[in-house]
Design an enzyme around this catalytic site. Sequence first.
Site, PDB file in Angstrom:
ATOM      1  N   LYS A  14      28.541   1.659  -9.288  1.00 48.05           N
ATOM      2  CA  LYS A  14      27.487   0.657  -9.513  1.00 48.05           C
ATOM      3  C   LYS A  14      27.037   0.626 -10.971  1.00 48.05           C
ATOM      4  O   LYS A  14      26.890  -0.443 -11.558  1.00 48.05           O
ATOM      5  CB  LYS A  14      26.276   0.921  -8.607  1.00 48.05           C
ATOM      6  CG  LYS A  14      26.595   0.912  -7.122  1.00 48.05           C
ATOM      7  CD  LYS A  14      25.339   1.052  -6.264  1.00 48.05           C
ATOM      8  CE  LYS A  14      24.614   2.374  -6.411  1.00 48.05           C
ATOM      9  NZ  LYS A  14      25.314   3.540  -5.844  1.00 48.05           N
ATOM     10  N   ARG A  89      17.258   0.690  -1.038  1.00 47.83           N
ATOM     11  CA  ARG A  89      18.013   1.738  -0.338  1.00 47.83           C
ATOM     12  C   ARG A  89      17.533   1.924   1.095  1.00 47.83           C
ATOM     13  O   ARG A  89      18.074   2.781   1.808  1.00 47.83           O
ATOM     14  CB  ARG A  89      17.845   3.063  -1.089  1.00 47.83           C
ATOM     15  CG  ARG A  89      19.019   3.436  -1.996  1.00 47.83           C
ATOM     16  CD  ARG A  89      18.617   4.715  -2.710  1.00 47.83           C
ATOM     17  NE  ARG A  89      19.704   5.529  -3.152  1.00 47.83           N
ATOM     18  CZ  ARG A  89      20.166   5.543  -4.399  1.00 47.83           C
ATOM     19  NH1 ARG A  89      19.683   4.720  -5.306  1.00 47.83           N
ATOM     20  NH2 ARG A  89      21.112   6.389  -4.745  1.00 47.83           N
ATOM     21  N   ARG A 128      32.353  13.287 -12.359  1.00 52.65           N
ATOM     22  CA  ARG A 128      31.260  12.756 -13.172  1.00 52.65           C
ATOM     23  C   ARG A 128      30.313  13.879 -13.607  1.00 52.65           C
ATOM     24  O   ARG A 128      29.737  13.808 -14.691  1.00 52.65           O
ATOM     25  CB  ARG A 128      30.498  11.680 -12.375  1.00 52.65           C
ATOM     26  CG  ARG A 128      29.448  10.964 -13.198  1.00 52.65           C
ATOM     27  CD  ARG A 128      28.883   9.767 -12.464  1.00 52.65           C
ATOM     28  NE  ARG A 128      27.882  10.137 -11.478  1.00 52.65           N
ATOM     29  CZ  ARG A 128      27.235   9.258 -10.712  1.00 52.65           C
ATOM     30  NH1 ARG A 128      27.485   7.975 -10.801  1.00 52.65           N
ATOM     31  NH2 ARG A 128      26.330   9.658  -9.837  1.00 52.65           N
ATOM     32  N   ARG A 134      24.129  15.526 -14.540  1.00 50.81           N
ATOM     33  CA  ARG A 134      23.200  15.325 -13.421  1.00 50.81           C
ATOM     34  C   ARG A 134      23.313  16.474 -12.433  1.00 50.81           C
ATOM     35  O   ARG A 134      24.395  16.723 -11.892  1.00 50.81           O
ATOM     36  CB  ARG A 134      23.528  14.000 -12.706  1.00 50.81           C
ATOM     37  CG  ARG A 134      22.984  12.795 -13.415  1.00 50.81           C
ATOM     38  CD  ARG A 134      23.375  11.513 -12.733  1.00 50.81           C
ATOM     39  NE  ARG A 134      22.979  11.448 -11.318  1.00 50.81           N
ATOM     40  CZ  ARG A 134      23.006  10.330 -10.606  1.00 50.81           C
ATOM     41  NH1 ARG A 134      23.413   9.202 -11.158  1.00 50.81           N
ATOM     42  NH2 ARG A 134      22.640  10.335  -9.342  1.00 50.81           N
ATOM     43  N   ARG A 146      23.682  13.373  -0.103  1.00 47.72           N
ATOM     44  CA  ARG A 146      23.461  12.005  -0.603  1.00 47.72           C
ATOM     45  C   ARG A 146      24.295  11.006   0.185  1.00 47.72           C
ATOM     46  O   ARG A 146      23.826   9.912   0.497  1.00 47.72           O
ATOM     47  CB  ARG A 146      23.808  11.932  -2.106  1.00 47.72           C
ATOM     48  CG  ARG A 146      22.765  12.624  -2.972  1.00 47.72           C
ATOM     49  CD  ARG A 146      23.297  12.953  -4.348  1.00 47.72           C
ATOM     50  NE  ARG A 146      23.552  11.784  -5.160  1.00 47.72           N
ATOM     51  CZ  ARG A 146      24.347  11.792  -6.238  1.00 47.72           C
ATOM     52  NH1 ARG A 146      24.974  12.896  -6.607  1.00 47.72           N
ATOM     53  NH2 ARG A 146      24.506  10.710  -6.941  1.00 47.72           N
TER      54      ARG A 146
END
Length: 191
Positions: A14, A89, A128, A134, A146
């Site tokens: 995204k 969400r 990532r 993160r 998640r």
Amino acid sequence: MFNIVLFGPPGAGKGTQSQRLIEKYDLVHLSTGDVFRDNIKNQTELGKLAKSYMDAGRLVPDEVTIDMLRSEVTKYSAPKGFIFDGFPRTNAQAKALDVFLASLNTEIKLMLALEVTEDELKMRLLNRAEVSGRPDDANISVIENRIAVYNRETAPVKAYYEDKNKYIAIDGIGSIDEITHRLFASIDQVI
Ligand code: AMP
């Protein structure tokens, strides 16, 4: 205004695709995850509240998130439109967004949903983590949480937009350019 929800599970692409879309269509990118991370960095009260949820891979409560979204949107004067990334969400967020946009005499034109398999998501997020810094990307159990939260609380938001004939599924597997072109093609049909 031309407003889009860019939807999909964590790791679907995204953020990457939003950058392409804002360049082509001159829209404002509004990522609720990015806003929360900025608040954590700047040690605001909102950041302190959001951090515990984010570190565990849980959703920040709706009321907090919706209030934050409204104040972010109103920071812009006369934008051409928004790409909402990571919001809504939950169904409650989707309803609140509709009410809020109606008060601004605008609406969501379409939801573009990136579809990616779970194995691919896990691989992308772990990769990532090496560059994103993160904490919620670095830990496989947080990643799995998640994805579970997405399946349980966020995936039902698709039906909300399907009922309004605004939902378009996009194959999220392939090169970044290929996926960008799929998104462009869908947008160009309605713009
Ligand atoms: P993201 O950058 O979209 O992957 O979001 C990172 C984290 O921020 C999520 O796992 C949630 O903890 C929090 N978050 C971002 N957007 C929302 C939202 N719309 N509602 C609740 N929590 C959110």
